[in-house]
Design an enzyme around this catalytic site. Structure first.
Site, PDB file in Angstrom:
ATOM      1  N   HIS A   6     125.070   5.407  61.566  1.00 15.44           N
ATOM      2  CA  HIS A   6     125.785   6.221  60.592  1.00 15.44           C
ATOM      3  C   HIS A   6     125.933   5.560  59.229  1.00 15.44           C
ATOM      4  O   HIS A   6     126.364   6.214  58.271  1.00 15.44           O
ATOM      5  CB  HIS A   6     127.176   6.570  61.133  1.00 15.44           C
ATOM      6  CG  HIS A   6     127.141   7.138  62.508  1.00 15.44           C
ATOM      7  ND1 HIS A   6     127.327   6.361  63.638  1.00 15.44           N
ATOM      8  CD2 HIS A   6     126.904   8.397  62.946  1.00 15.44           C
ATOM      9  CE1 HIS A   6     127.206   7.120  64.720  1.00 15.44           C
ATOM     10  NE2 HIS A   6     126.958   8.359  64.327  1.00 15.44           N
ATOM     11  N   ARG A  45     123.817  11.054  55.802  1.00 15.39           N
ATOM     12  CA  ARG A  45     124.477  12.350  56.004  1.00 15.39           C
ATOM     13  C   ARG A  45     125.355  12.743  54.817  1.00 15.39           C
ATOM     14  O   ARG A  45     126.284  13.531  54.953  1.00 15.39           O
ATOM     15  CB  ARG A  45     125.314  12.344  57.284  1.00 15.39           C
ATOM     16  CG  ARG A  45     124.518  12.016  58.540  1.00 15.39           C
ATOM     17  CD  ARG A  45     125.362  12.168  59.773  1.00 15.39           C
ATOM     18  NE  ARG A  45     124.576  11.805  60.964  1.00 15.39           N
ATOM     19  CZ  ARG A  45     124.780  12.277  62.173  1.00 15.39           C
ATOM     20  NH1 ARG A  45     125.746  13.150  62.374  1.00 15.39           N
ATOM     21  NH2 ARG A  45     124.044  11.888  63.198  1.00 15.39           N
ATOM     22  N   GLY A  91     144.220  10.313  51.919  1.00 22.36           N
ATOM     23  CA  GLY A  91     143.911  11.707  52.191  1.00 22.36           C
ATOM     24  C   GLY A  91     145.076  12.628  51.893  1.00 22.36           C
ATOM     25  O   GLY A  91     145.993  12.279  51.155  1.00 22.36           O
ATOM     26  N   GLU A 181     148.553  15.176  59.938  1.00 19.28           N
ATOM     27  CA  GLU A 181     147.178  15.031  59.444  1.00 19.28           C
ATOM     28  C   GLU A 181     146.277  14.772  60.645  1.00 19.28           C
ATOM     29  O   GLU A 181     146.704  14.973  61.781  1.00 19.28           O
ATOM     30  CB  GLU A 181     147.083  13.953  58.351  1.00 19.28           C
ATOM     31  CG  GLU A 181     147.731  12.614  58.689  1.00 19.28           C
ATOM     32  CD  GLU A 181     146.858  11.733  59.554  1.00 19.28           C
ATOM     33  OE1 GLU A 181     145.778  11.330  59.099  1.00 19.28           O
ATOM     34  OE2 GLU A 181     147.258  11.435  60.702  1.00 19.28           O
ATOM     35  N   MET A 182     145.034  14.319  60.425  1.00 19.96           N
ATOM     36  CA  MET A 182     144.073  14.334  61.524  1.00 19.96           C
ATOM     37  C   MET A 182     143.292  13.039  61.723  1.00 19.96           C
ATOM     38  O   MET A 182     142.314  13.028  62.469  1.00 19.96           O
ATOM     39  CB  MET A 182     143.078  15.493  61.322  1.00 19.96           C
ATOM     40  CG  MET A 182     143.730  16.859  61.208  1.00 19.96           C
ATOM     41  SD  MET A 182     142.545  18.216  61.045  1.00 19.96           S
ATOM     42  CE  MET A 182     141.866  18.266  62.700  1.00 19.96           C
ATOM     43  N   GLU A 183     143.690  11.940  61.071  1.00 17.73           N
ATOM     44  CA  GLU A 183     142.878  10.726  61.160  1.00 17.73           C
ATOM     45  C   GLU A 183     143.624   9.444  61.494  1.00 17.73           C
ATOM     46  O   GLU A 183     143.031   8.493  62.011  1.00 17.73           O
ATOM     47  CB  GLU A 183     142.124  10.507  59.827  1.00 17.73           C
ATOM     48  CG  GLU A 183     140.967  11.450  59.560  1.00 17.73           C
ATOM     49  CD  GLU A 183     141.395  12.795  58.997  1.00 17.73           C
ATOM     50  OE1 GLU A 183     140.641  13.768  59.124  1.00 17.73           O
ATOM     51  OE2 GLU A 183     142.503  12.867  58.411  1.00 17.73           O
ATOM     52  N   SER A 205     149.687  18.020  50.630  1.00 22.58           N
ATOM     53  CA  SER A 205     148.882  19.073  50.013  1.00 22.58           C
ATOM     54  C   SER A 205     149.429  20.460  50.281  1.00 22.58           C
ATOM     55  O   SER A 205     149.077  21.407  49.581  1.00 22.58           O
ATOM     56  CB  SER A 205     147.437  19.009  50.508  1.00 22.58           C
ATOM     57  OG  SER A 205     147.391  19.203  51.921  1.00 22.58           O
ATOM     58  N   ASP A 206     150.290  20.582  51.292  1.00 19.55           N
ATOM     59  CA  ASP A 206     150.846  21.903  51.575  1.00 19.55           C
ATOM     60  C   ASP A 206     152.189  21.790  52.283  1.00 19.55           C
ATOM     61  O   ASP A 206     152.423  20.904  53.090  1.00 19.55           O
ATOM     62  CB  ASP A 206     149.872  22.755  52.394  1.00 19.55           C
ATOM     63  CG  ASP A 206     149.467  22.111  53.701  1.00 19.55           C
ATOM     64  OD1 ASP A 206     150.065  22.442  54.723  1.00 19.55           O
ATOM     65  OD2 ASP A 206     148.552  21.268  53.694  1.00 19.55           O
TER      66      ASP A 206
END
Length: 232
Positions: A6, A45, A91, A181-183, A205-206
């Site tokens: 990667h 990528r 992020g 969040e997701m990380e 962000s929201d």
């Protein structure tokens, strides 16, 4: 080993500290706006990675993509194959705490998660992924110097973007969780396993009834970028 499935880079191409936004366009924006003599060191990528100088310090920035599987791959390879010592995720997050507003800056001291990512580490109990104290302390001190309000607390790291269980979110709120969040959990777990350092900084962000546009998410997060670069 240098090149991985990667990341196509040479030994030494990455600095000891890597800033890691999710979006490759955000990575490009940071490199071109803040880094002197920025060099593209990875573009497999389209996941752009750059290394350059910030106030004389060698710093890298590379995108992670979205979600724990993606950041899990990139952080693992950076820690294990490219001699990276520190990864700072930069992020966005969704605010859960009523103390937050859109554009507020948060740091994850620890990360609740609904993911099974931790199972691979073989611990029979429940792992509590945490930030590296040295980076968290540096962020807190730098924020005070820069007169930036930084909320420090627990994040919820979820595998689900659409349709997150409302009862789970309500339970997290009652436990004082700042944001979702997701990380963060995967990043923290990989750092703990590798004996390296990690920190997750996020801009809200929201919030219910208020959110940033995609364009604002990409280019209006400069306060967070400057704080991360200050501690890199």
């Amino acid at each position: 080993m240098a090149t991985t499935p990667h990341i196509d880079a040479m030994p030494g191409d990455f600095a000891k500290t890597v800033l890691m936004p999710g979006d490759p366009l955000r990575s490009e924006h940071i490199a071109k706006t803040y880094l002197k003599d920025a060099k593209l060191v990875n573009n497999v990528r389209g996941v752009q990675g750059y290394t350059g100088l910030y106030n004389g310090k060698r710093v890298s920035v590379m995108a992670s993509g979205m979600g724990m599987p993606a950041i899990g791959i990139y952080s693992y390879e950076l820690f294990h194959y490219f001699q990276v010592e520190n990864i700072i995720r930069i992020g966005t997050c969704g605010g859960l705490s009523s103390s937050l507003d859109v554009r507020d800056l948060c740091a994850a001291m620890s990360s609740f998660t609904t993911s099974s990512y931790a199972h691979k580490f073989g611990f029979a109990g429940t792992i509590a992924p945490t930030a590296s104290y040295s980076l968290l302390r540096a962020a807190d001190e730098a924020a005070k110097r820069m007169q930036i309000k930084l909320h420090i607390g627990t994040f919820l790291c979820s595998d689900i973007f659409y349709g997150e269980d409302e009862k789970s979110l309500e339970a997290a709120q009652k436990l004082g969780v700042l944001a979702v969040e997701m990380e963060s959990a995967a990043l923290y777990l990989n750092a703990m396993e590798a004996g390296k350092n990690a920190l997750c900084l996020c801009t809200v962000s929201d919030m219910p009834g208020n959110e940033l546009t995609p364009q604002e998410r990409q280019k209006s997060l400069d306060e967070m970028f400057r704080l991360a670069l200050e501690i890199a």
